[in-house]
Design a protein around this motif. Structure first.
Motif, mmCIF file in Angstrom:
data_model
loop_
_atom_site.group_PDB
_atom_site.id
_atom_site.type_symbol
_atom_site.label_atom_id
_atom_site.label_comp_id
_atom_site.label_asym_id
_atom_site.label_seq_id
_atom_site.Cartn_x
_atom_site.Cartn_y
_atom_site.Cartn_z
ATOM 1 N N PRO A 1 0.792 -1.228 0.000
ATOM 2 C CA PRO A 1 0.000 0.000 0.000
ATOM 3 C C PRO A 1 0.824 1.278 0.000
ATOM 4 C CG PRO A 1 0.249 -0.777 2.217
ATOM 5 C CD PRO A 1 0.982 -1.772 1.361
ATOM 6 N N TYR A 2 2.149 1.138 -0.064
ATOM 7 C CA TYR A 2 3.000 2.321 0.073
ATOM 8 C C TYR A 2 2.787 3.309 -1.072
ATOM 9 C CZ TYR A 2 5.087 -0.732 3.507
ATOM 10 O OH TYR A 2 5.276 -1.573 4.570
ATOM 11 N N ALA A 3 2.566 2.804 -2.289
ATOM 12 C CA ALA A 3 2.335 3.703 -3.416
ATOM 13 C C ALA A 3 1.074 4.533 -3.193
ATOM 14 C CB ALA A 3 2.226 2.905 -4.713
ATOM 15 N N ALA A 4 0.028 3.896 -2.671
ATOM 16 C CA ALA A 4 -1.223 4.615 -2.419
ATOM 17 C C ALA A 4 -1.033 5.665 -1.325
ATOM 18 C CB ALA A 4 -2.321 3.629 -2.029
ATOM 19 N N ARG A 5 -0.254 5.346 -0.297
ATOM 20 C CA ARG A 5 -0.005 6.311 0.771
ATOM 21 C C ARG A 5 0.786 7.500 0.252
ATOM 22 N NH1 ARG A 5 1.850 1.750 5.235
ATOM 23 N NH2 ARG A 5 -0.101 0.554 5.168
ATOM 24 N N LEU A 6 1.787 7.232 -0.574
ATOM 25 C CA LEU A 6 2.559 8.332 -1.173
ATOM 26 C C LEU A 6 1.672 9.208 -2.045
ATOM 27 C CD1 LEU A 6 5.980 6.736 -2.181
ATOM 28 C CD2 LEU A 6 5.662 8.810 -0.829
ATOM 29 N N ALA A 7 0.779 8.587 -2.801
ATOM 30 C CA ALA A 7 -0.111 9.365 -3.665
ATOM 31 C C ALA A 7 -0.999 10.284 -2.838
ATOM 32 C CB ALA A 7 -0.962 8.419 -4.517
ATOM 33 N N ARG A 8 -1.508 9.796 -1.712
ATOM 34 C CA ARG A 8 -2.350 10.635 -0.851
ATOM 35 C C ARG A 8 -1.530 11.774 -0.240
ATOM 36 N NH1 ARG A 8 -4.504 5.527 0.596
ATOM 37 N NH2 ARG A 8 -3.266 5.459 2.523
ATOM 38 N N LEU A 9 -0.305 11.472 0.149
ATOM 39 C CA LEU A 9 0.544 12.525 0.705
ATOM 40 C C LEU A 9 0.850 13.587 -0.342
ATOM 41 C CD1 LEU A 9 2.334 13.831 2.827
ATOM 42 C CD2 LEU A 9 4.144 12.201 2.212
ATOM 43 N N ARG A 10 1.146 13.183 -1.553
ATOM 44 C CA ARG A 10 1.454 14.162 -2.606
ATOM 45 C C ARG A 10 0.252 15.029 -2.911
ATOM 46 N NH1 ARG A 10 5.207 9.631 -5.201
ATOM 47 N NH2 ARG A 10 7.226 10.594 -4.717
ATOM 48 N N ALA A 11 -0.928 14.451 -2.877
ATOM 49 C CA ALA A 11 -2.135 15.249 -3.073
ATOM 50 C C ALA A 11 -2.287 16.272 -1.944
ATOM 51 C CB ALA A 11 -3.359 14.342 -3.151
ATOM 52 N N ALA A 12 -1.987 15.851 -0.712
ATOM 53 C CA ALA A 12 -2.071 16.775 0.423
ATOM 54 C C ALA A 12 -1.039 17.892 0.302
ATOM 55 C CB ALA A 12 -1.868 16.010 1.731
ATOM 56 N N LEU A 13 0.145 17.577 -0.199
ATOM 57 C CA LEU A 13 1.170 18.602 -0.385
ATOM 58 C C LEU A 13 0.736 19.619 -1.436
ATOM 59 C CD1 LEU A 13 4.423 16.421 -0.305
ATOM 60 C CD2 LEU A 13 3.664 18.055 1.423
ATOM 61 N N ARG A 14 0.149 19.121 -2.508
ATOM 62 C CA ARG A 14 -0.334 20.046 -3.554
ATOM 63 C C ARG A 14 -1.416 20.957 -2.991
ATOM 64 N NH1 ARG A 14 0.056 15.312 -6.725
ATOM 65 N NH2 ARG A 14 -2.200 14.945 -6.579
ATOM 66 N N ALA A 15 -2.327 20.392 -2.237
ATOM 67 C CA ALA A 15 -3.419 21.188 -1.672
ATOM 68 C C ALA A 15 -2.897 22.243 -0.710
ATOM 69 C CB ALA A 15 -4.419 20.267 -0.963
ATOM 70 N N ALA A 16 -1.801 21.932 0.003
ATOM 71 C CA ALA A 16 -1.241 22.875 0.967
ATOM 72 C C ALA A 16 -0.260 23.863 0.329
ATOM 73 C CB ALA A 16 -0.537 22.111 2.086
ATOM 74 N N GLY A 17 0.079 23.647 -0.932
ATOM 75 C CA GLY A 17 0.971 24.556 -1.632
ATOM 76 C C GLY A 17 2.452 24.318 -1.379
ATOM 77 N N TYR A 18 2.820 23.090 -0.987
ATOM 78 C CA TYR A 18 4.227 22.762 -0.753
ATOM 79 C C TYR A 18 4.764 21.944 -1.919
ATOM 80 C CZ TYR A 18 2.945 23.813 4.118
ATOM 81 O OH TYR A 18 2.488 24.402 5.262
#
Length: 390
Positions: A31-48
């Motif tokens: 599931p690591y790929a899915a977790r990374l994808a969710r984190l990257r989406a959160a980073l984009r939403a936060a502007g980082y």
């Protein structure tokens, strides 16, 4: 245990990089790929543009690696782990399958991290303000080139609060082990045993059944020691007509479980027998109330109100519970003042208690999965007072 490699002087800091055979950030392993994808989406939403991960359990969430003294950098295209020579062999074996780049540092961590941030040409990178020290951030800011560091809190904690299928499976395995271990210990429990003896036996039985160890130092509190919510096992002995509070958990694949049961050896002391019924009623009311959208403060209030109406409100001083996962205490906080809303996929503890100084205490605790239709206990041990009377 070997110590960390001796650091080279700051002006000689160097790093060595090994590239994985799988393009970074495109791991073929779930599931690591899915977790990374969710984190990257959160980073984009936060502007980082990226995140510096300094919390070891957050690295463990994103990869199978659980070593200490390491950091990771997550950008939209790459995952880089920075570690030292103690973990080189392990990380080089993991990198191809899990799609990360590896930097083995020869000097201080801030120099290696700064080099990675500069190489990735990130404009902004978030740091884990709840974990990274002020000194470390200042050193990193001087070594990361044009990258601007920004404080962030809870980015990964928010993601980790919702468990995926693999996480739930690990927590369930940990619970099965801890329950089986307790039943083995209860078979040989007798008056006259030291708290420390019971705790040691319980931890041994969990390891014997496949746990990597206890998920926290086991609490065994005999008699009046039960009024101490986080009592440390000592030389007090179990006795007839006295209670025994046991708070224990197992760890499997990095994931923790956490339960509490309170017993009486023979006849219950009158006040604690009454308290047991009060605590069990508060526990049952809280579990029945669990549903997505309910705030943690509201859930805490349901149990607290039940105990207060029974006349024991002042004897329940701690919060009702907490999230559980890679950390034994993680988001959400089930407490007064916590406005976080329950969401399907969370695993929380519900652990009301009544503590009477000089007499003892009662606490009952299960791990509860929040589902779309309500709360479901992942635990199977009974809680009725007849079962709890030894």
């Amino acid at each position: 245990m070997p110590g960390a490699p001796a650091p080279t002087p700051p002006n000689r800091t160097a790093v060595r990089s090994r590239r994985s055979r799988v393009p970074s950030g495109r791991s073929s392993s779930t599931p690591y790929a899915a977790r990374l994808a969710r984190l990257r989406a959160a980073l984009r939403a936060a502007g980082y543009d990226g995140l510096v991960v300094s919390n070891p359990n957050d690295i463990r969430y994103l990869t199978p690696f659980s070593g200490e003294a390491s950091c990771a950098v997550v950008s939209q295209r790459k995952l880089v782990i920075i570690s030292d020579s103690r973990f080189k062999e392990e990380l080089e074996a993991l990198a191809p399958a899990f799609g990360f780049d590896l930097v083995i540092r020869r000097g201080d961590m801030h120099g290696a991290l700064g080099g990675v941030l500069a190489d990735l040409r990130l404009r902004t990178a978030a740091v884990q303000a709840e974990h990274m020290t002020v000194d470390m951030k200042a050193r990193l800011a001087r070594s990361c080139g044009k990258c601007r560091l920004k404080d962030s809190v809870g980015l990964l904690a928010e993601l980790r609060a919702i468990k995926d299928a693999e996480e739930l499976a690990a927590i369930r395995r940990a619970i099965r082990i801890q329950e089986s271990a307790l039943l083995a210990v209860l078979e040989s429990l007798r008056p006259g045993q030291k708290e420390s003896e019971v705790a040691a036996r319980l931890e041994f039985e969990m390891v014997l059944r496949g746990a990597s160890g206890p998920s926290f130092p086991t609490i065994v509190a005999a008699g009046a020691n039960g009024s101490l919510p986080h009592a440390r096992p000592g030389t007090r002995r179990t006795a007839r007509g006295r209670t025994l509070l046991i708070d224990w958990g197992a760890r499997i694949d990095g994931y923790a479980s956490d339960m509490t049961r309170t017993f009486a050896l023979g006849k219950w002391p009158g006040k604690l027998r009454e308290a047991y019924g009060v605590v069990l009623e508060a526990f049952s009311a809280a579990v029945a109330a669990v549903r997505p959208g309910l705030t943690c403060e509201q859930l805490d209030g349901i149990a607290r109100s039940s105990i207060t109406k029974a006349g024991f409100g002042d004897a329940f001083a701690h919060s009702l519970g907490h999230g559980i996962g890679l950390d034994v205490h993680e988001a959400p906080r089930v407490a007064k003042g916590s406005r976080a809303a329950l969401r399907a996929g969370m695993v929380i503890t519900i652990e009301p208690g009544v503590y009477l100084p000089g007499i003892g205490g009662v606490r009952i605790e299960d791990d509860i999965l929040v589902t779309d239709s309500g709360g479901r206990s992942l635990c199977s041990l009974p809680k009725d007072i007849d079962w709890a009377t030894l």
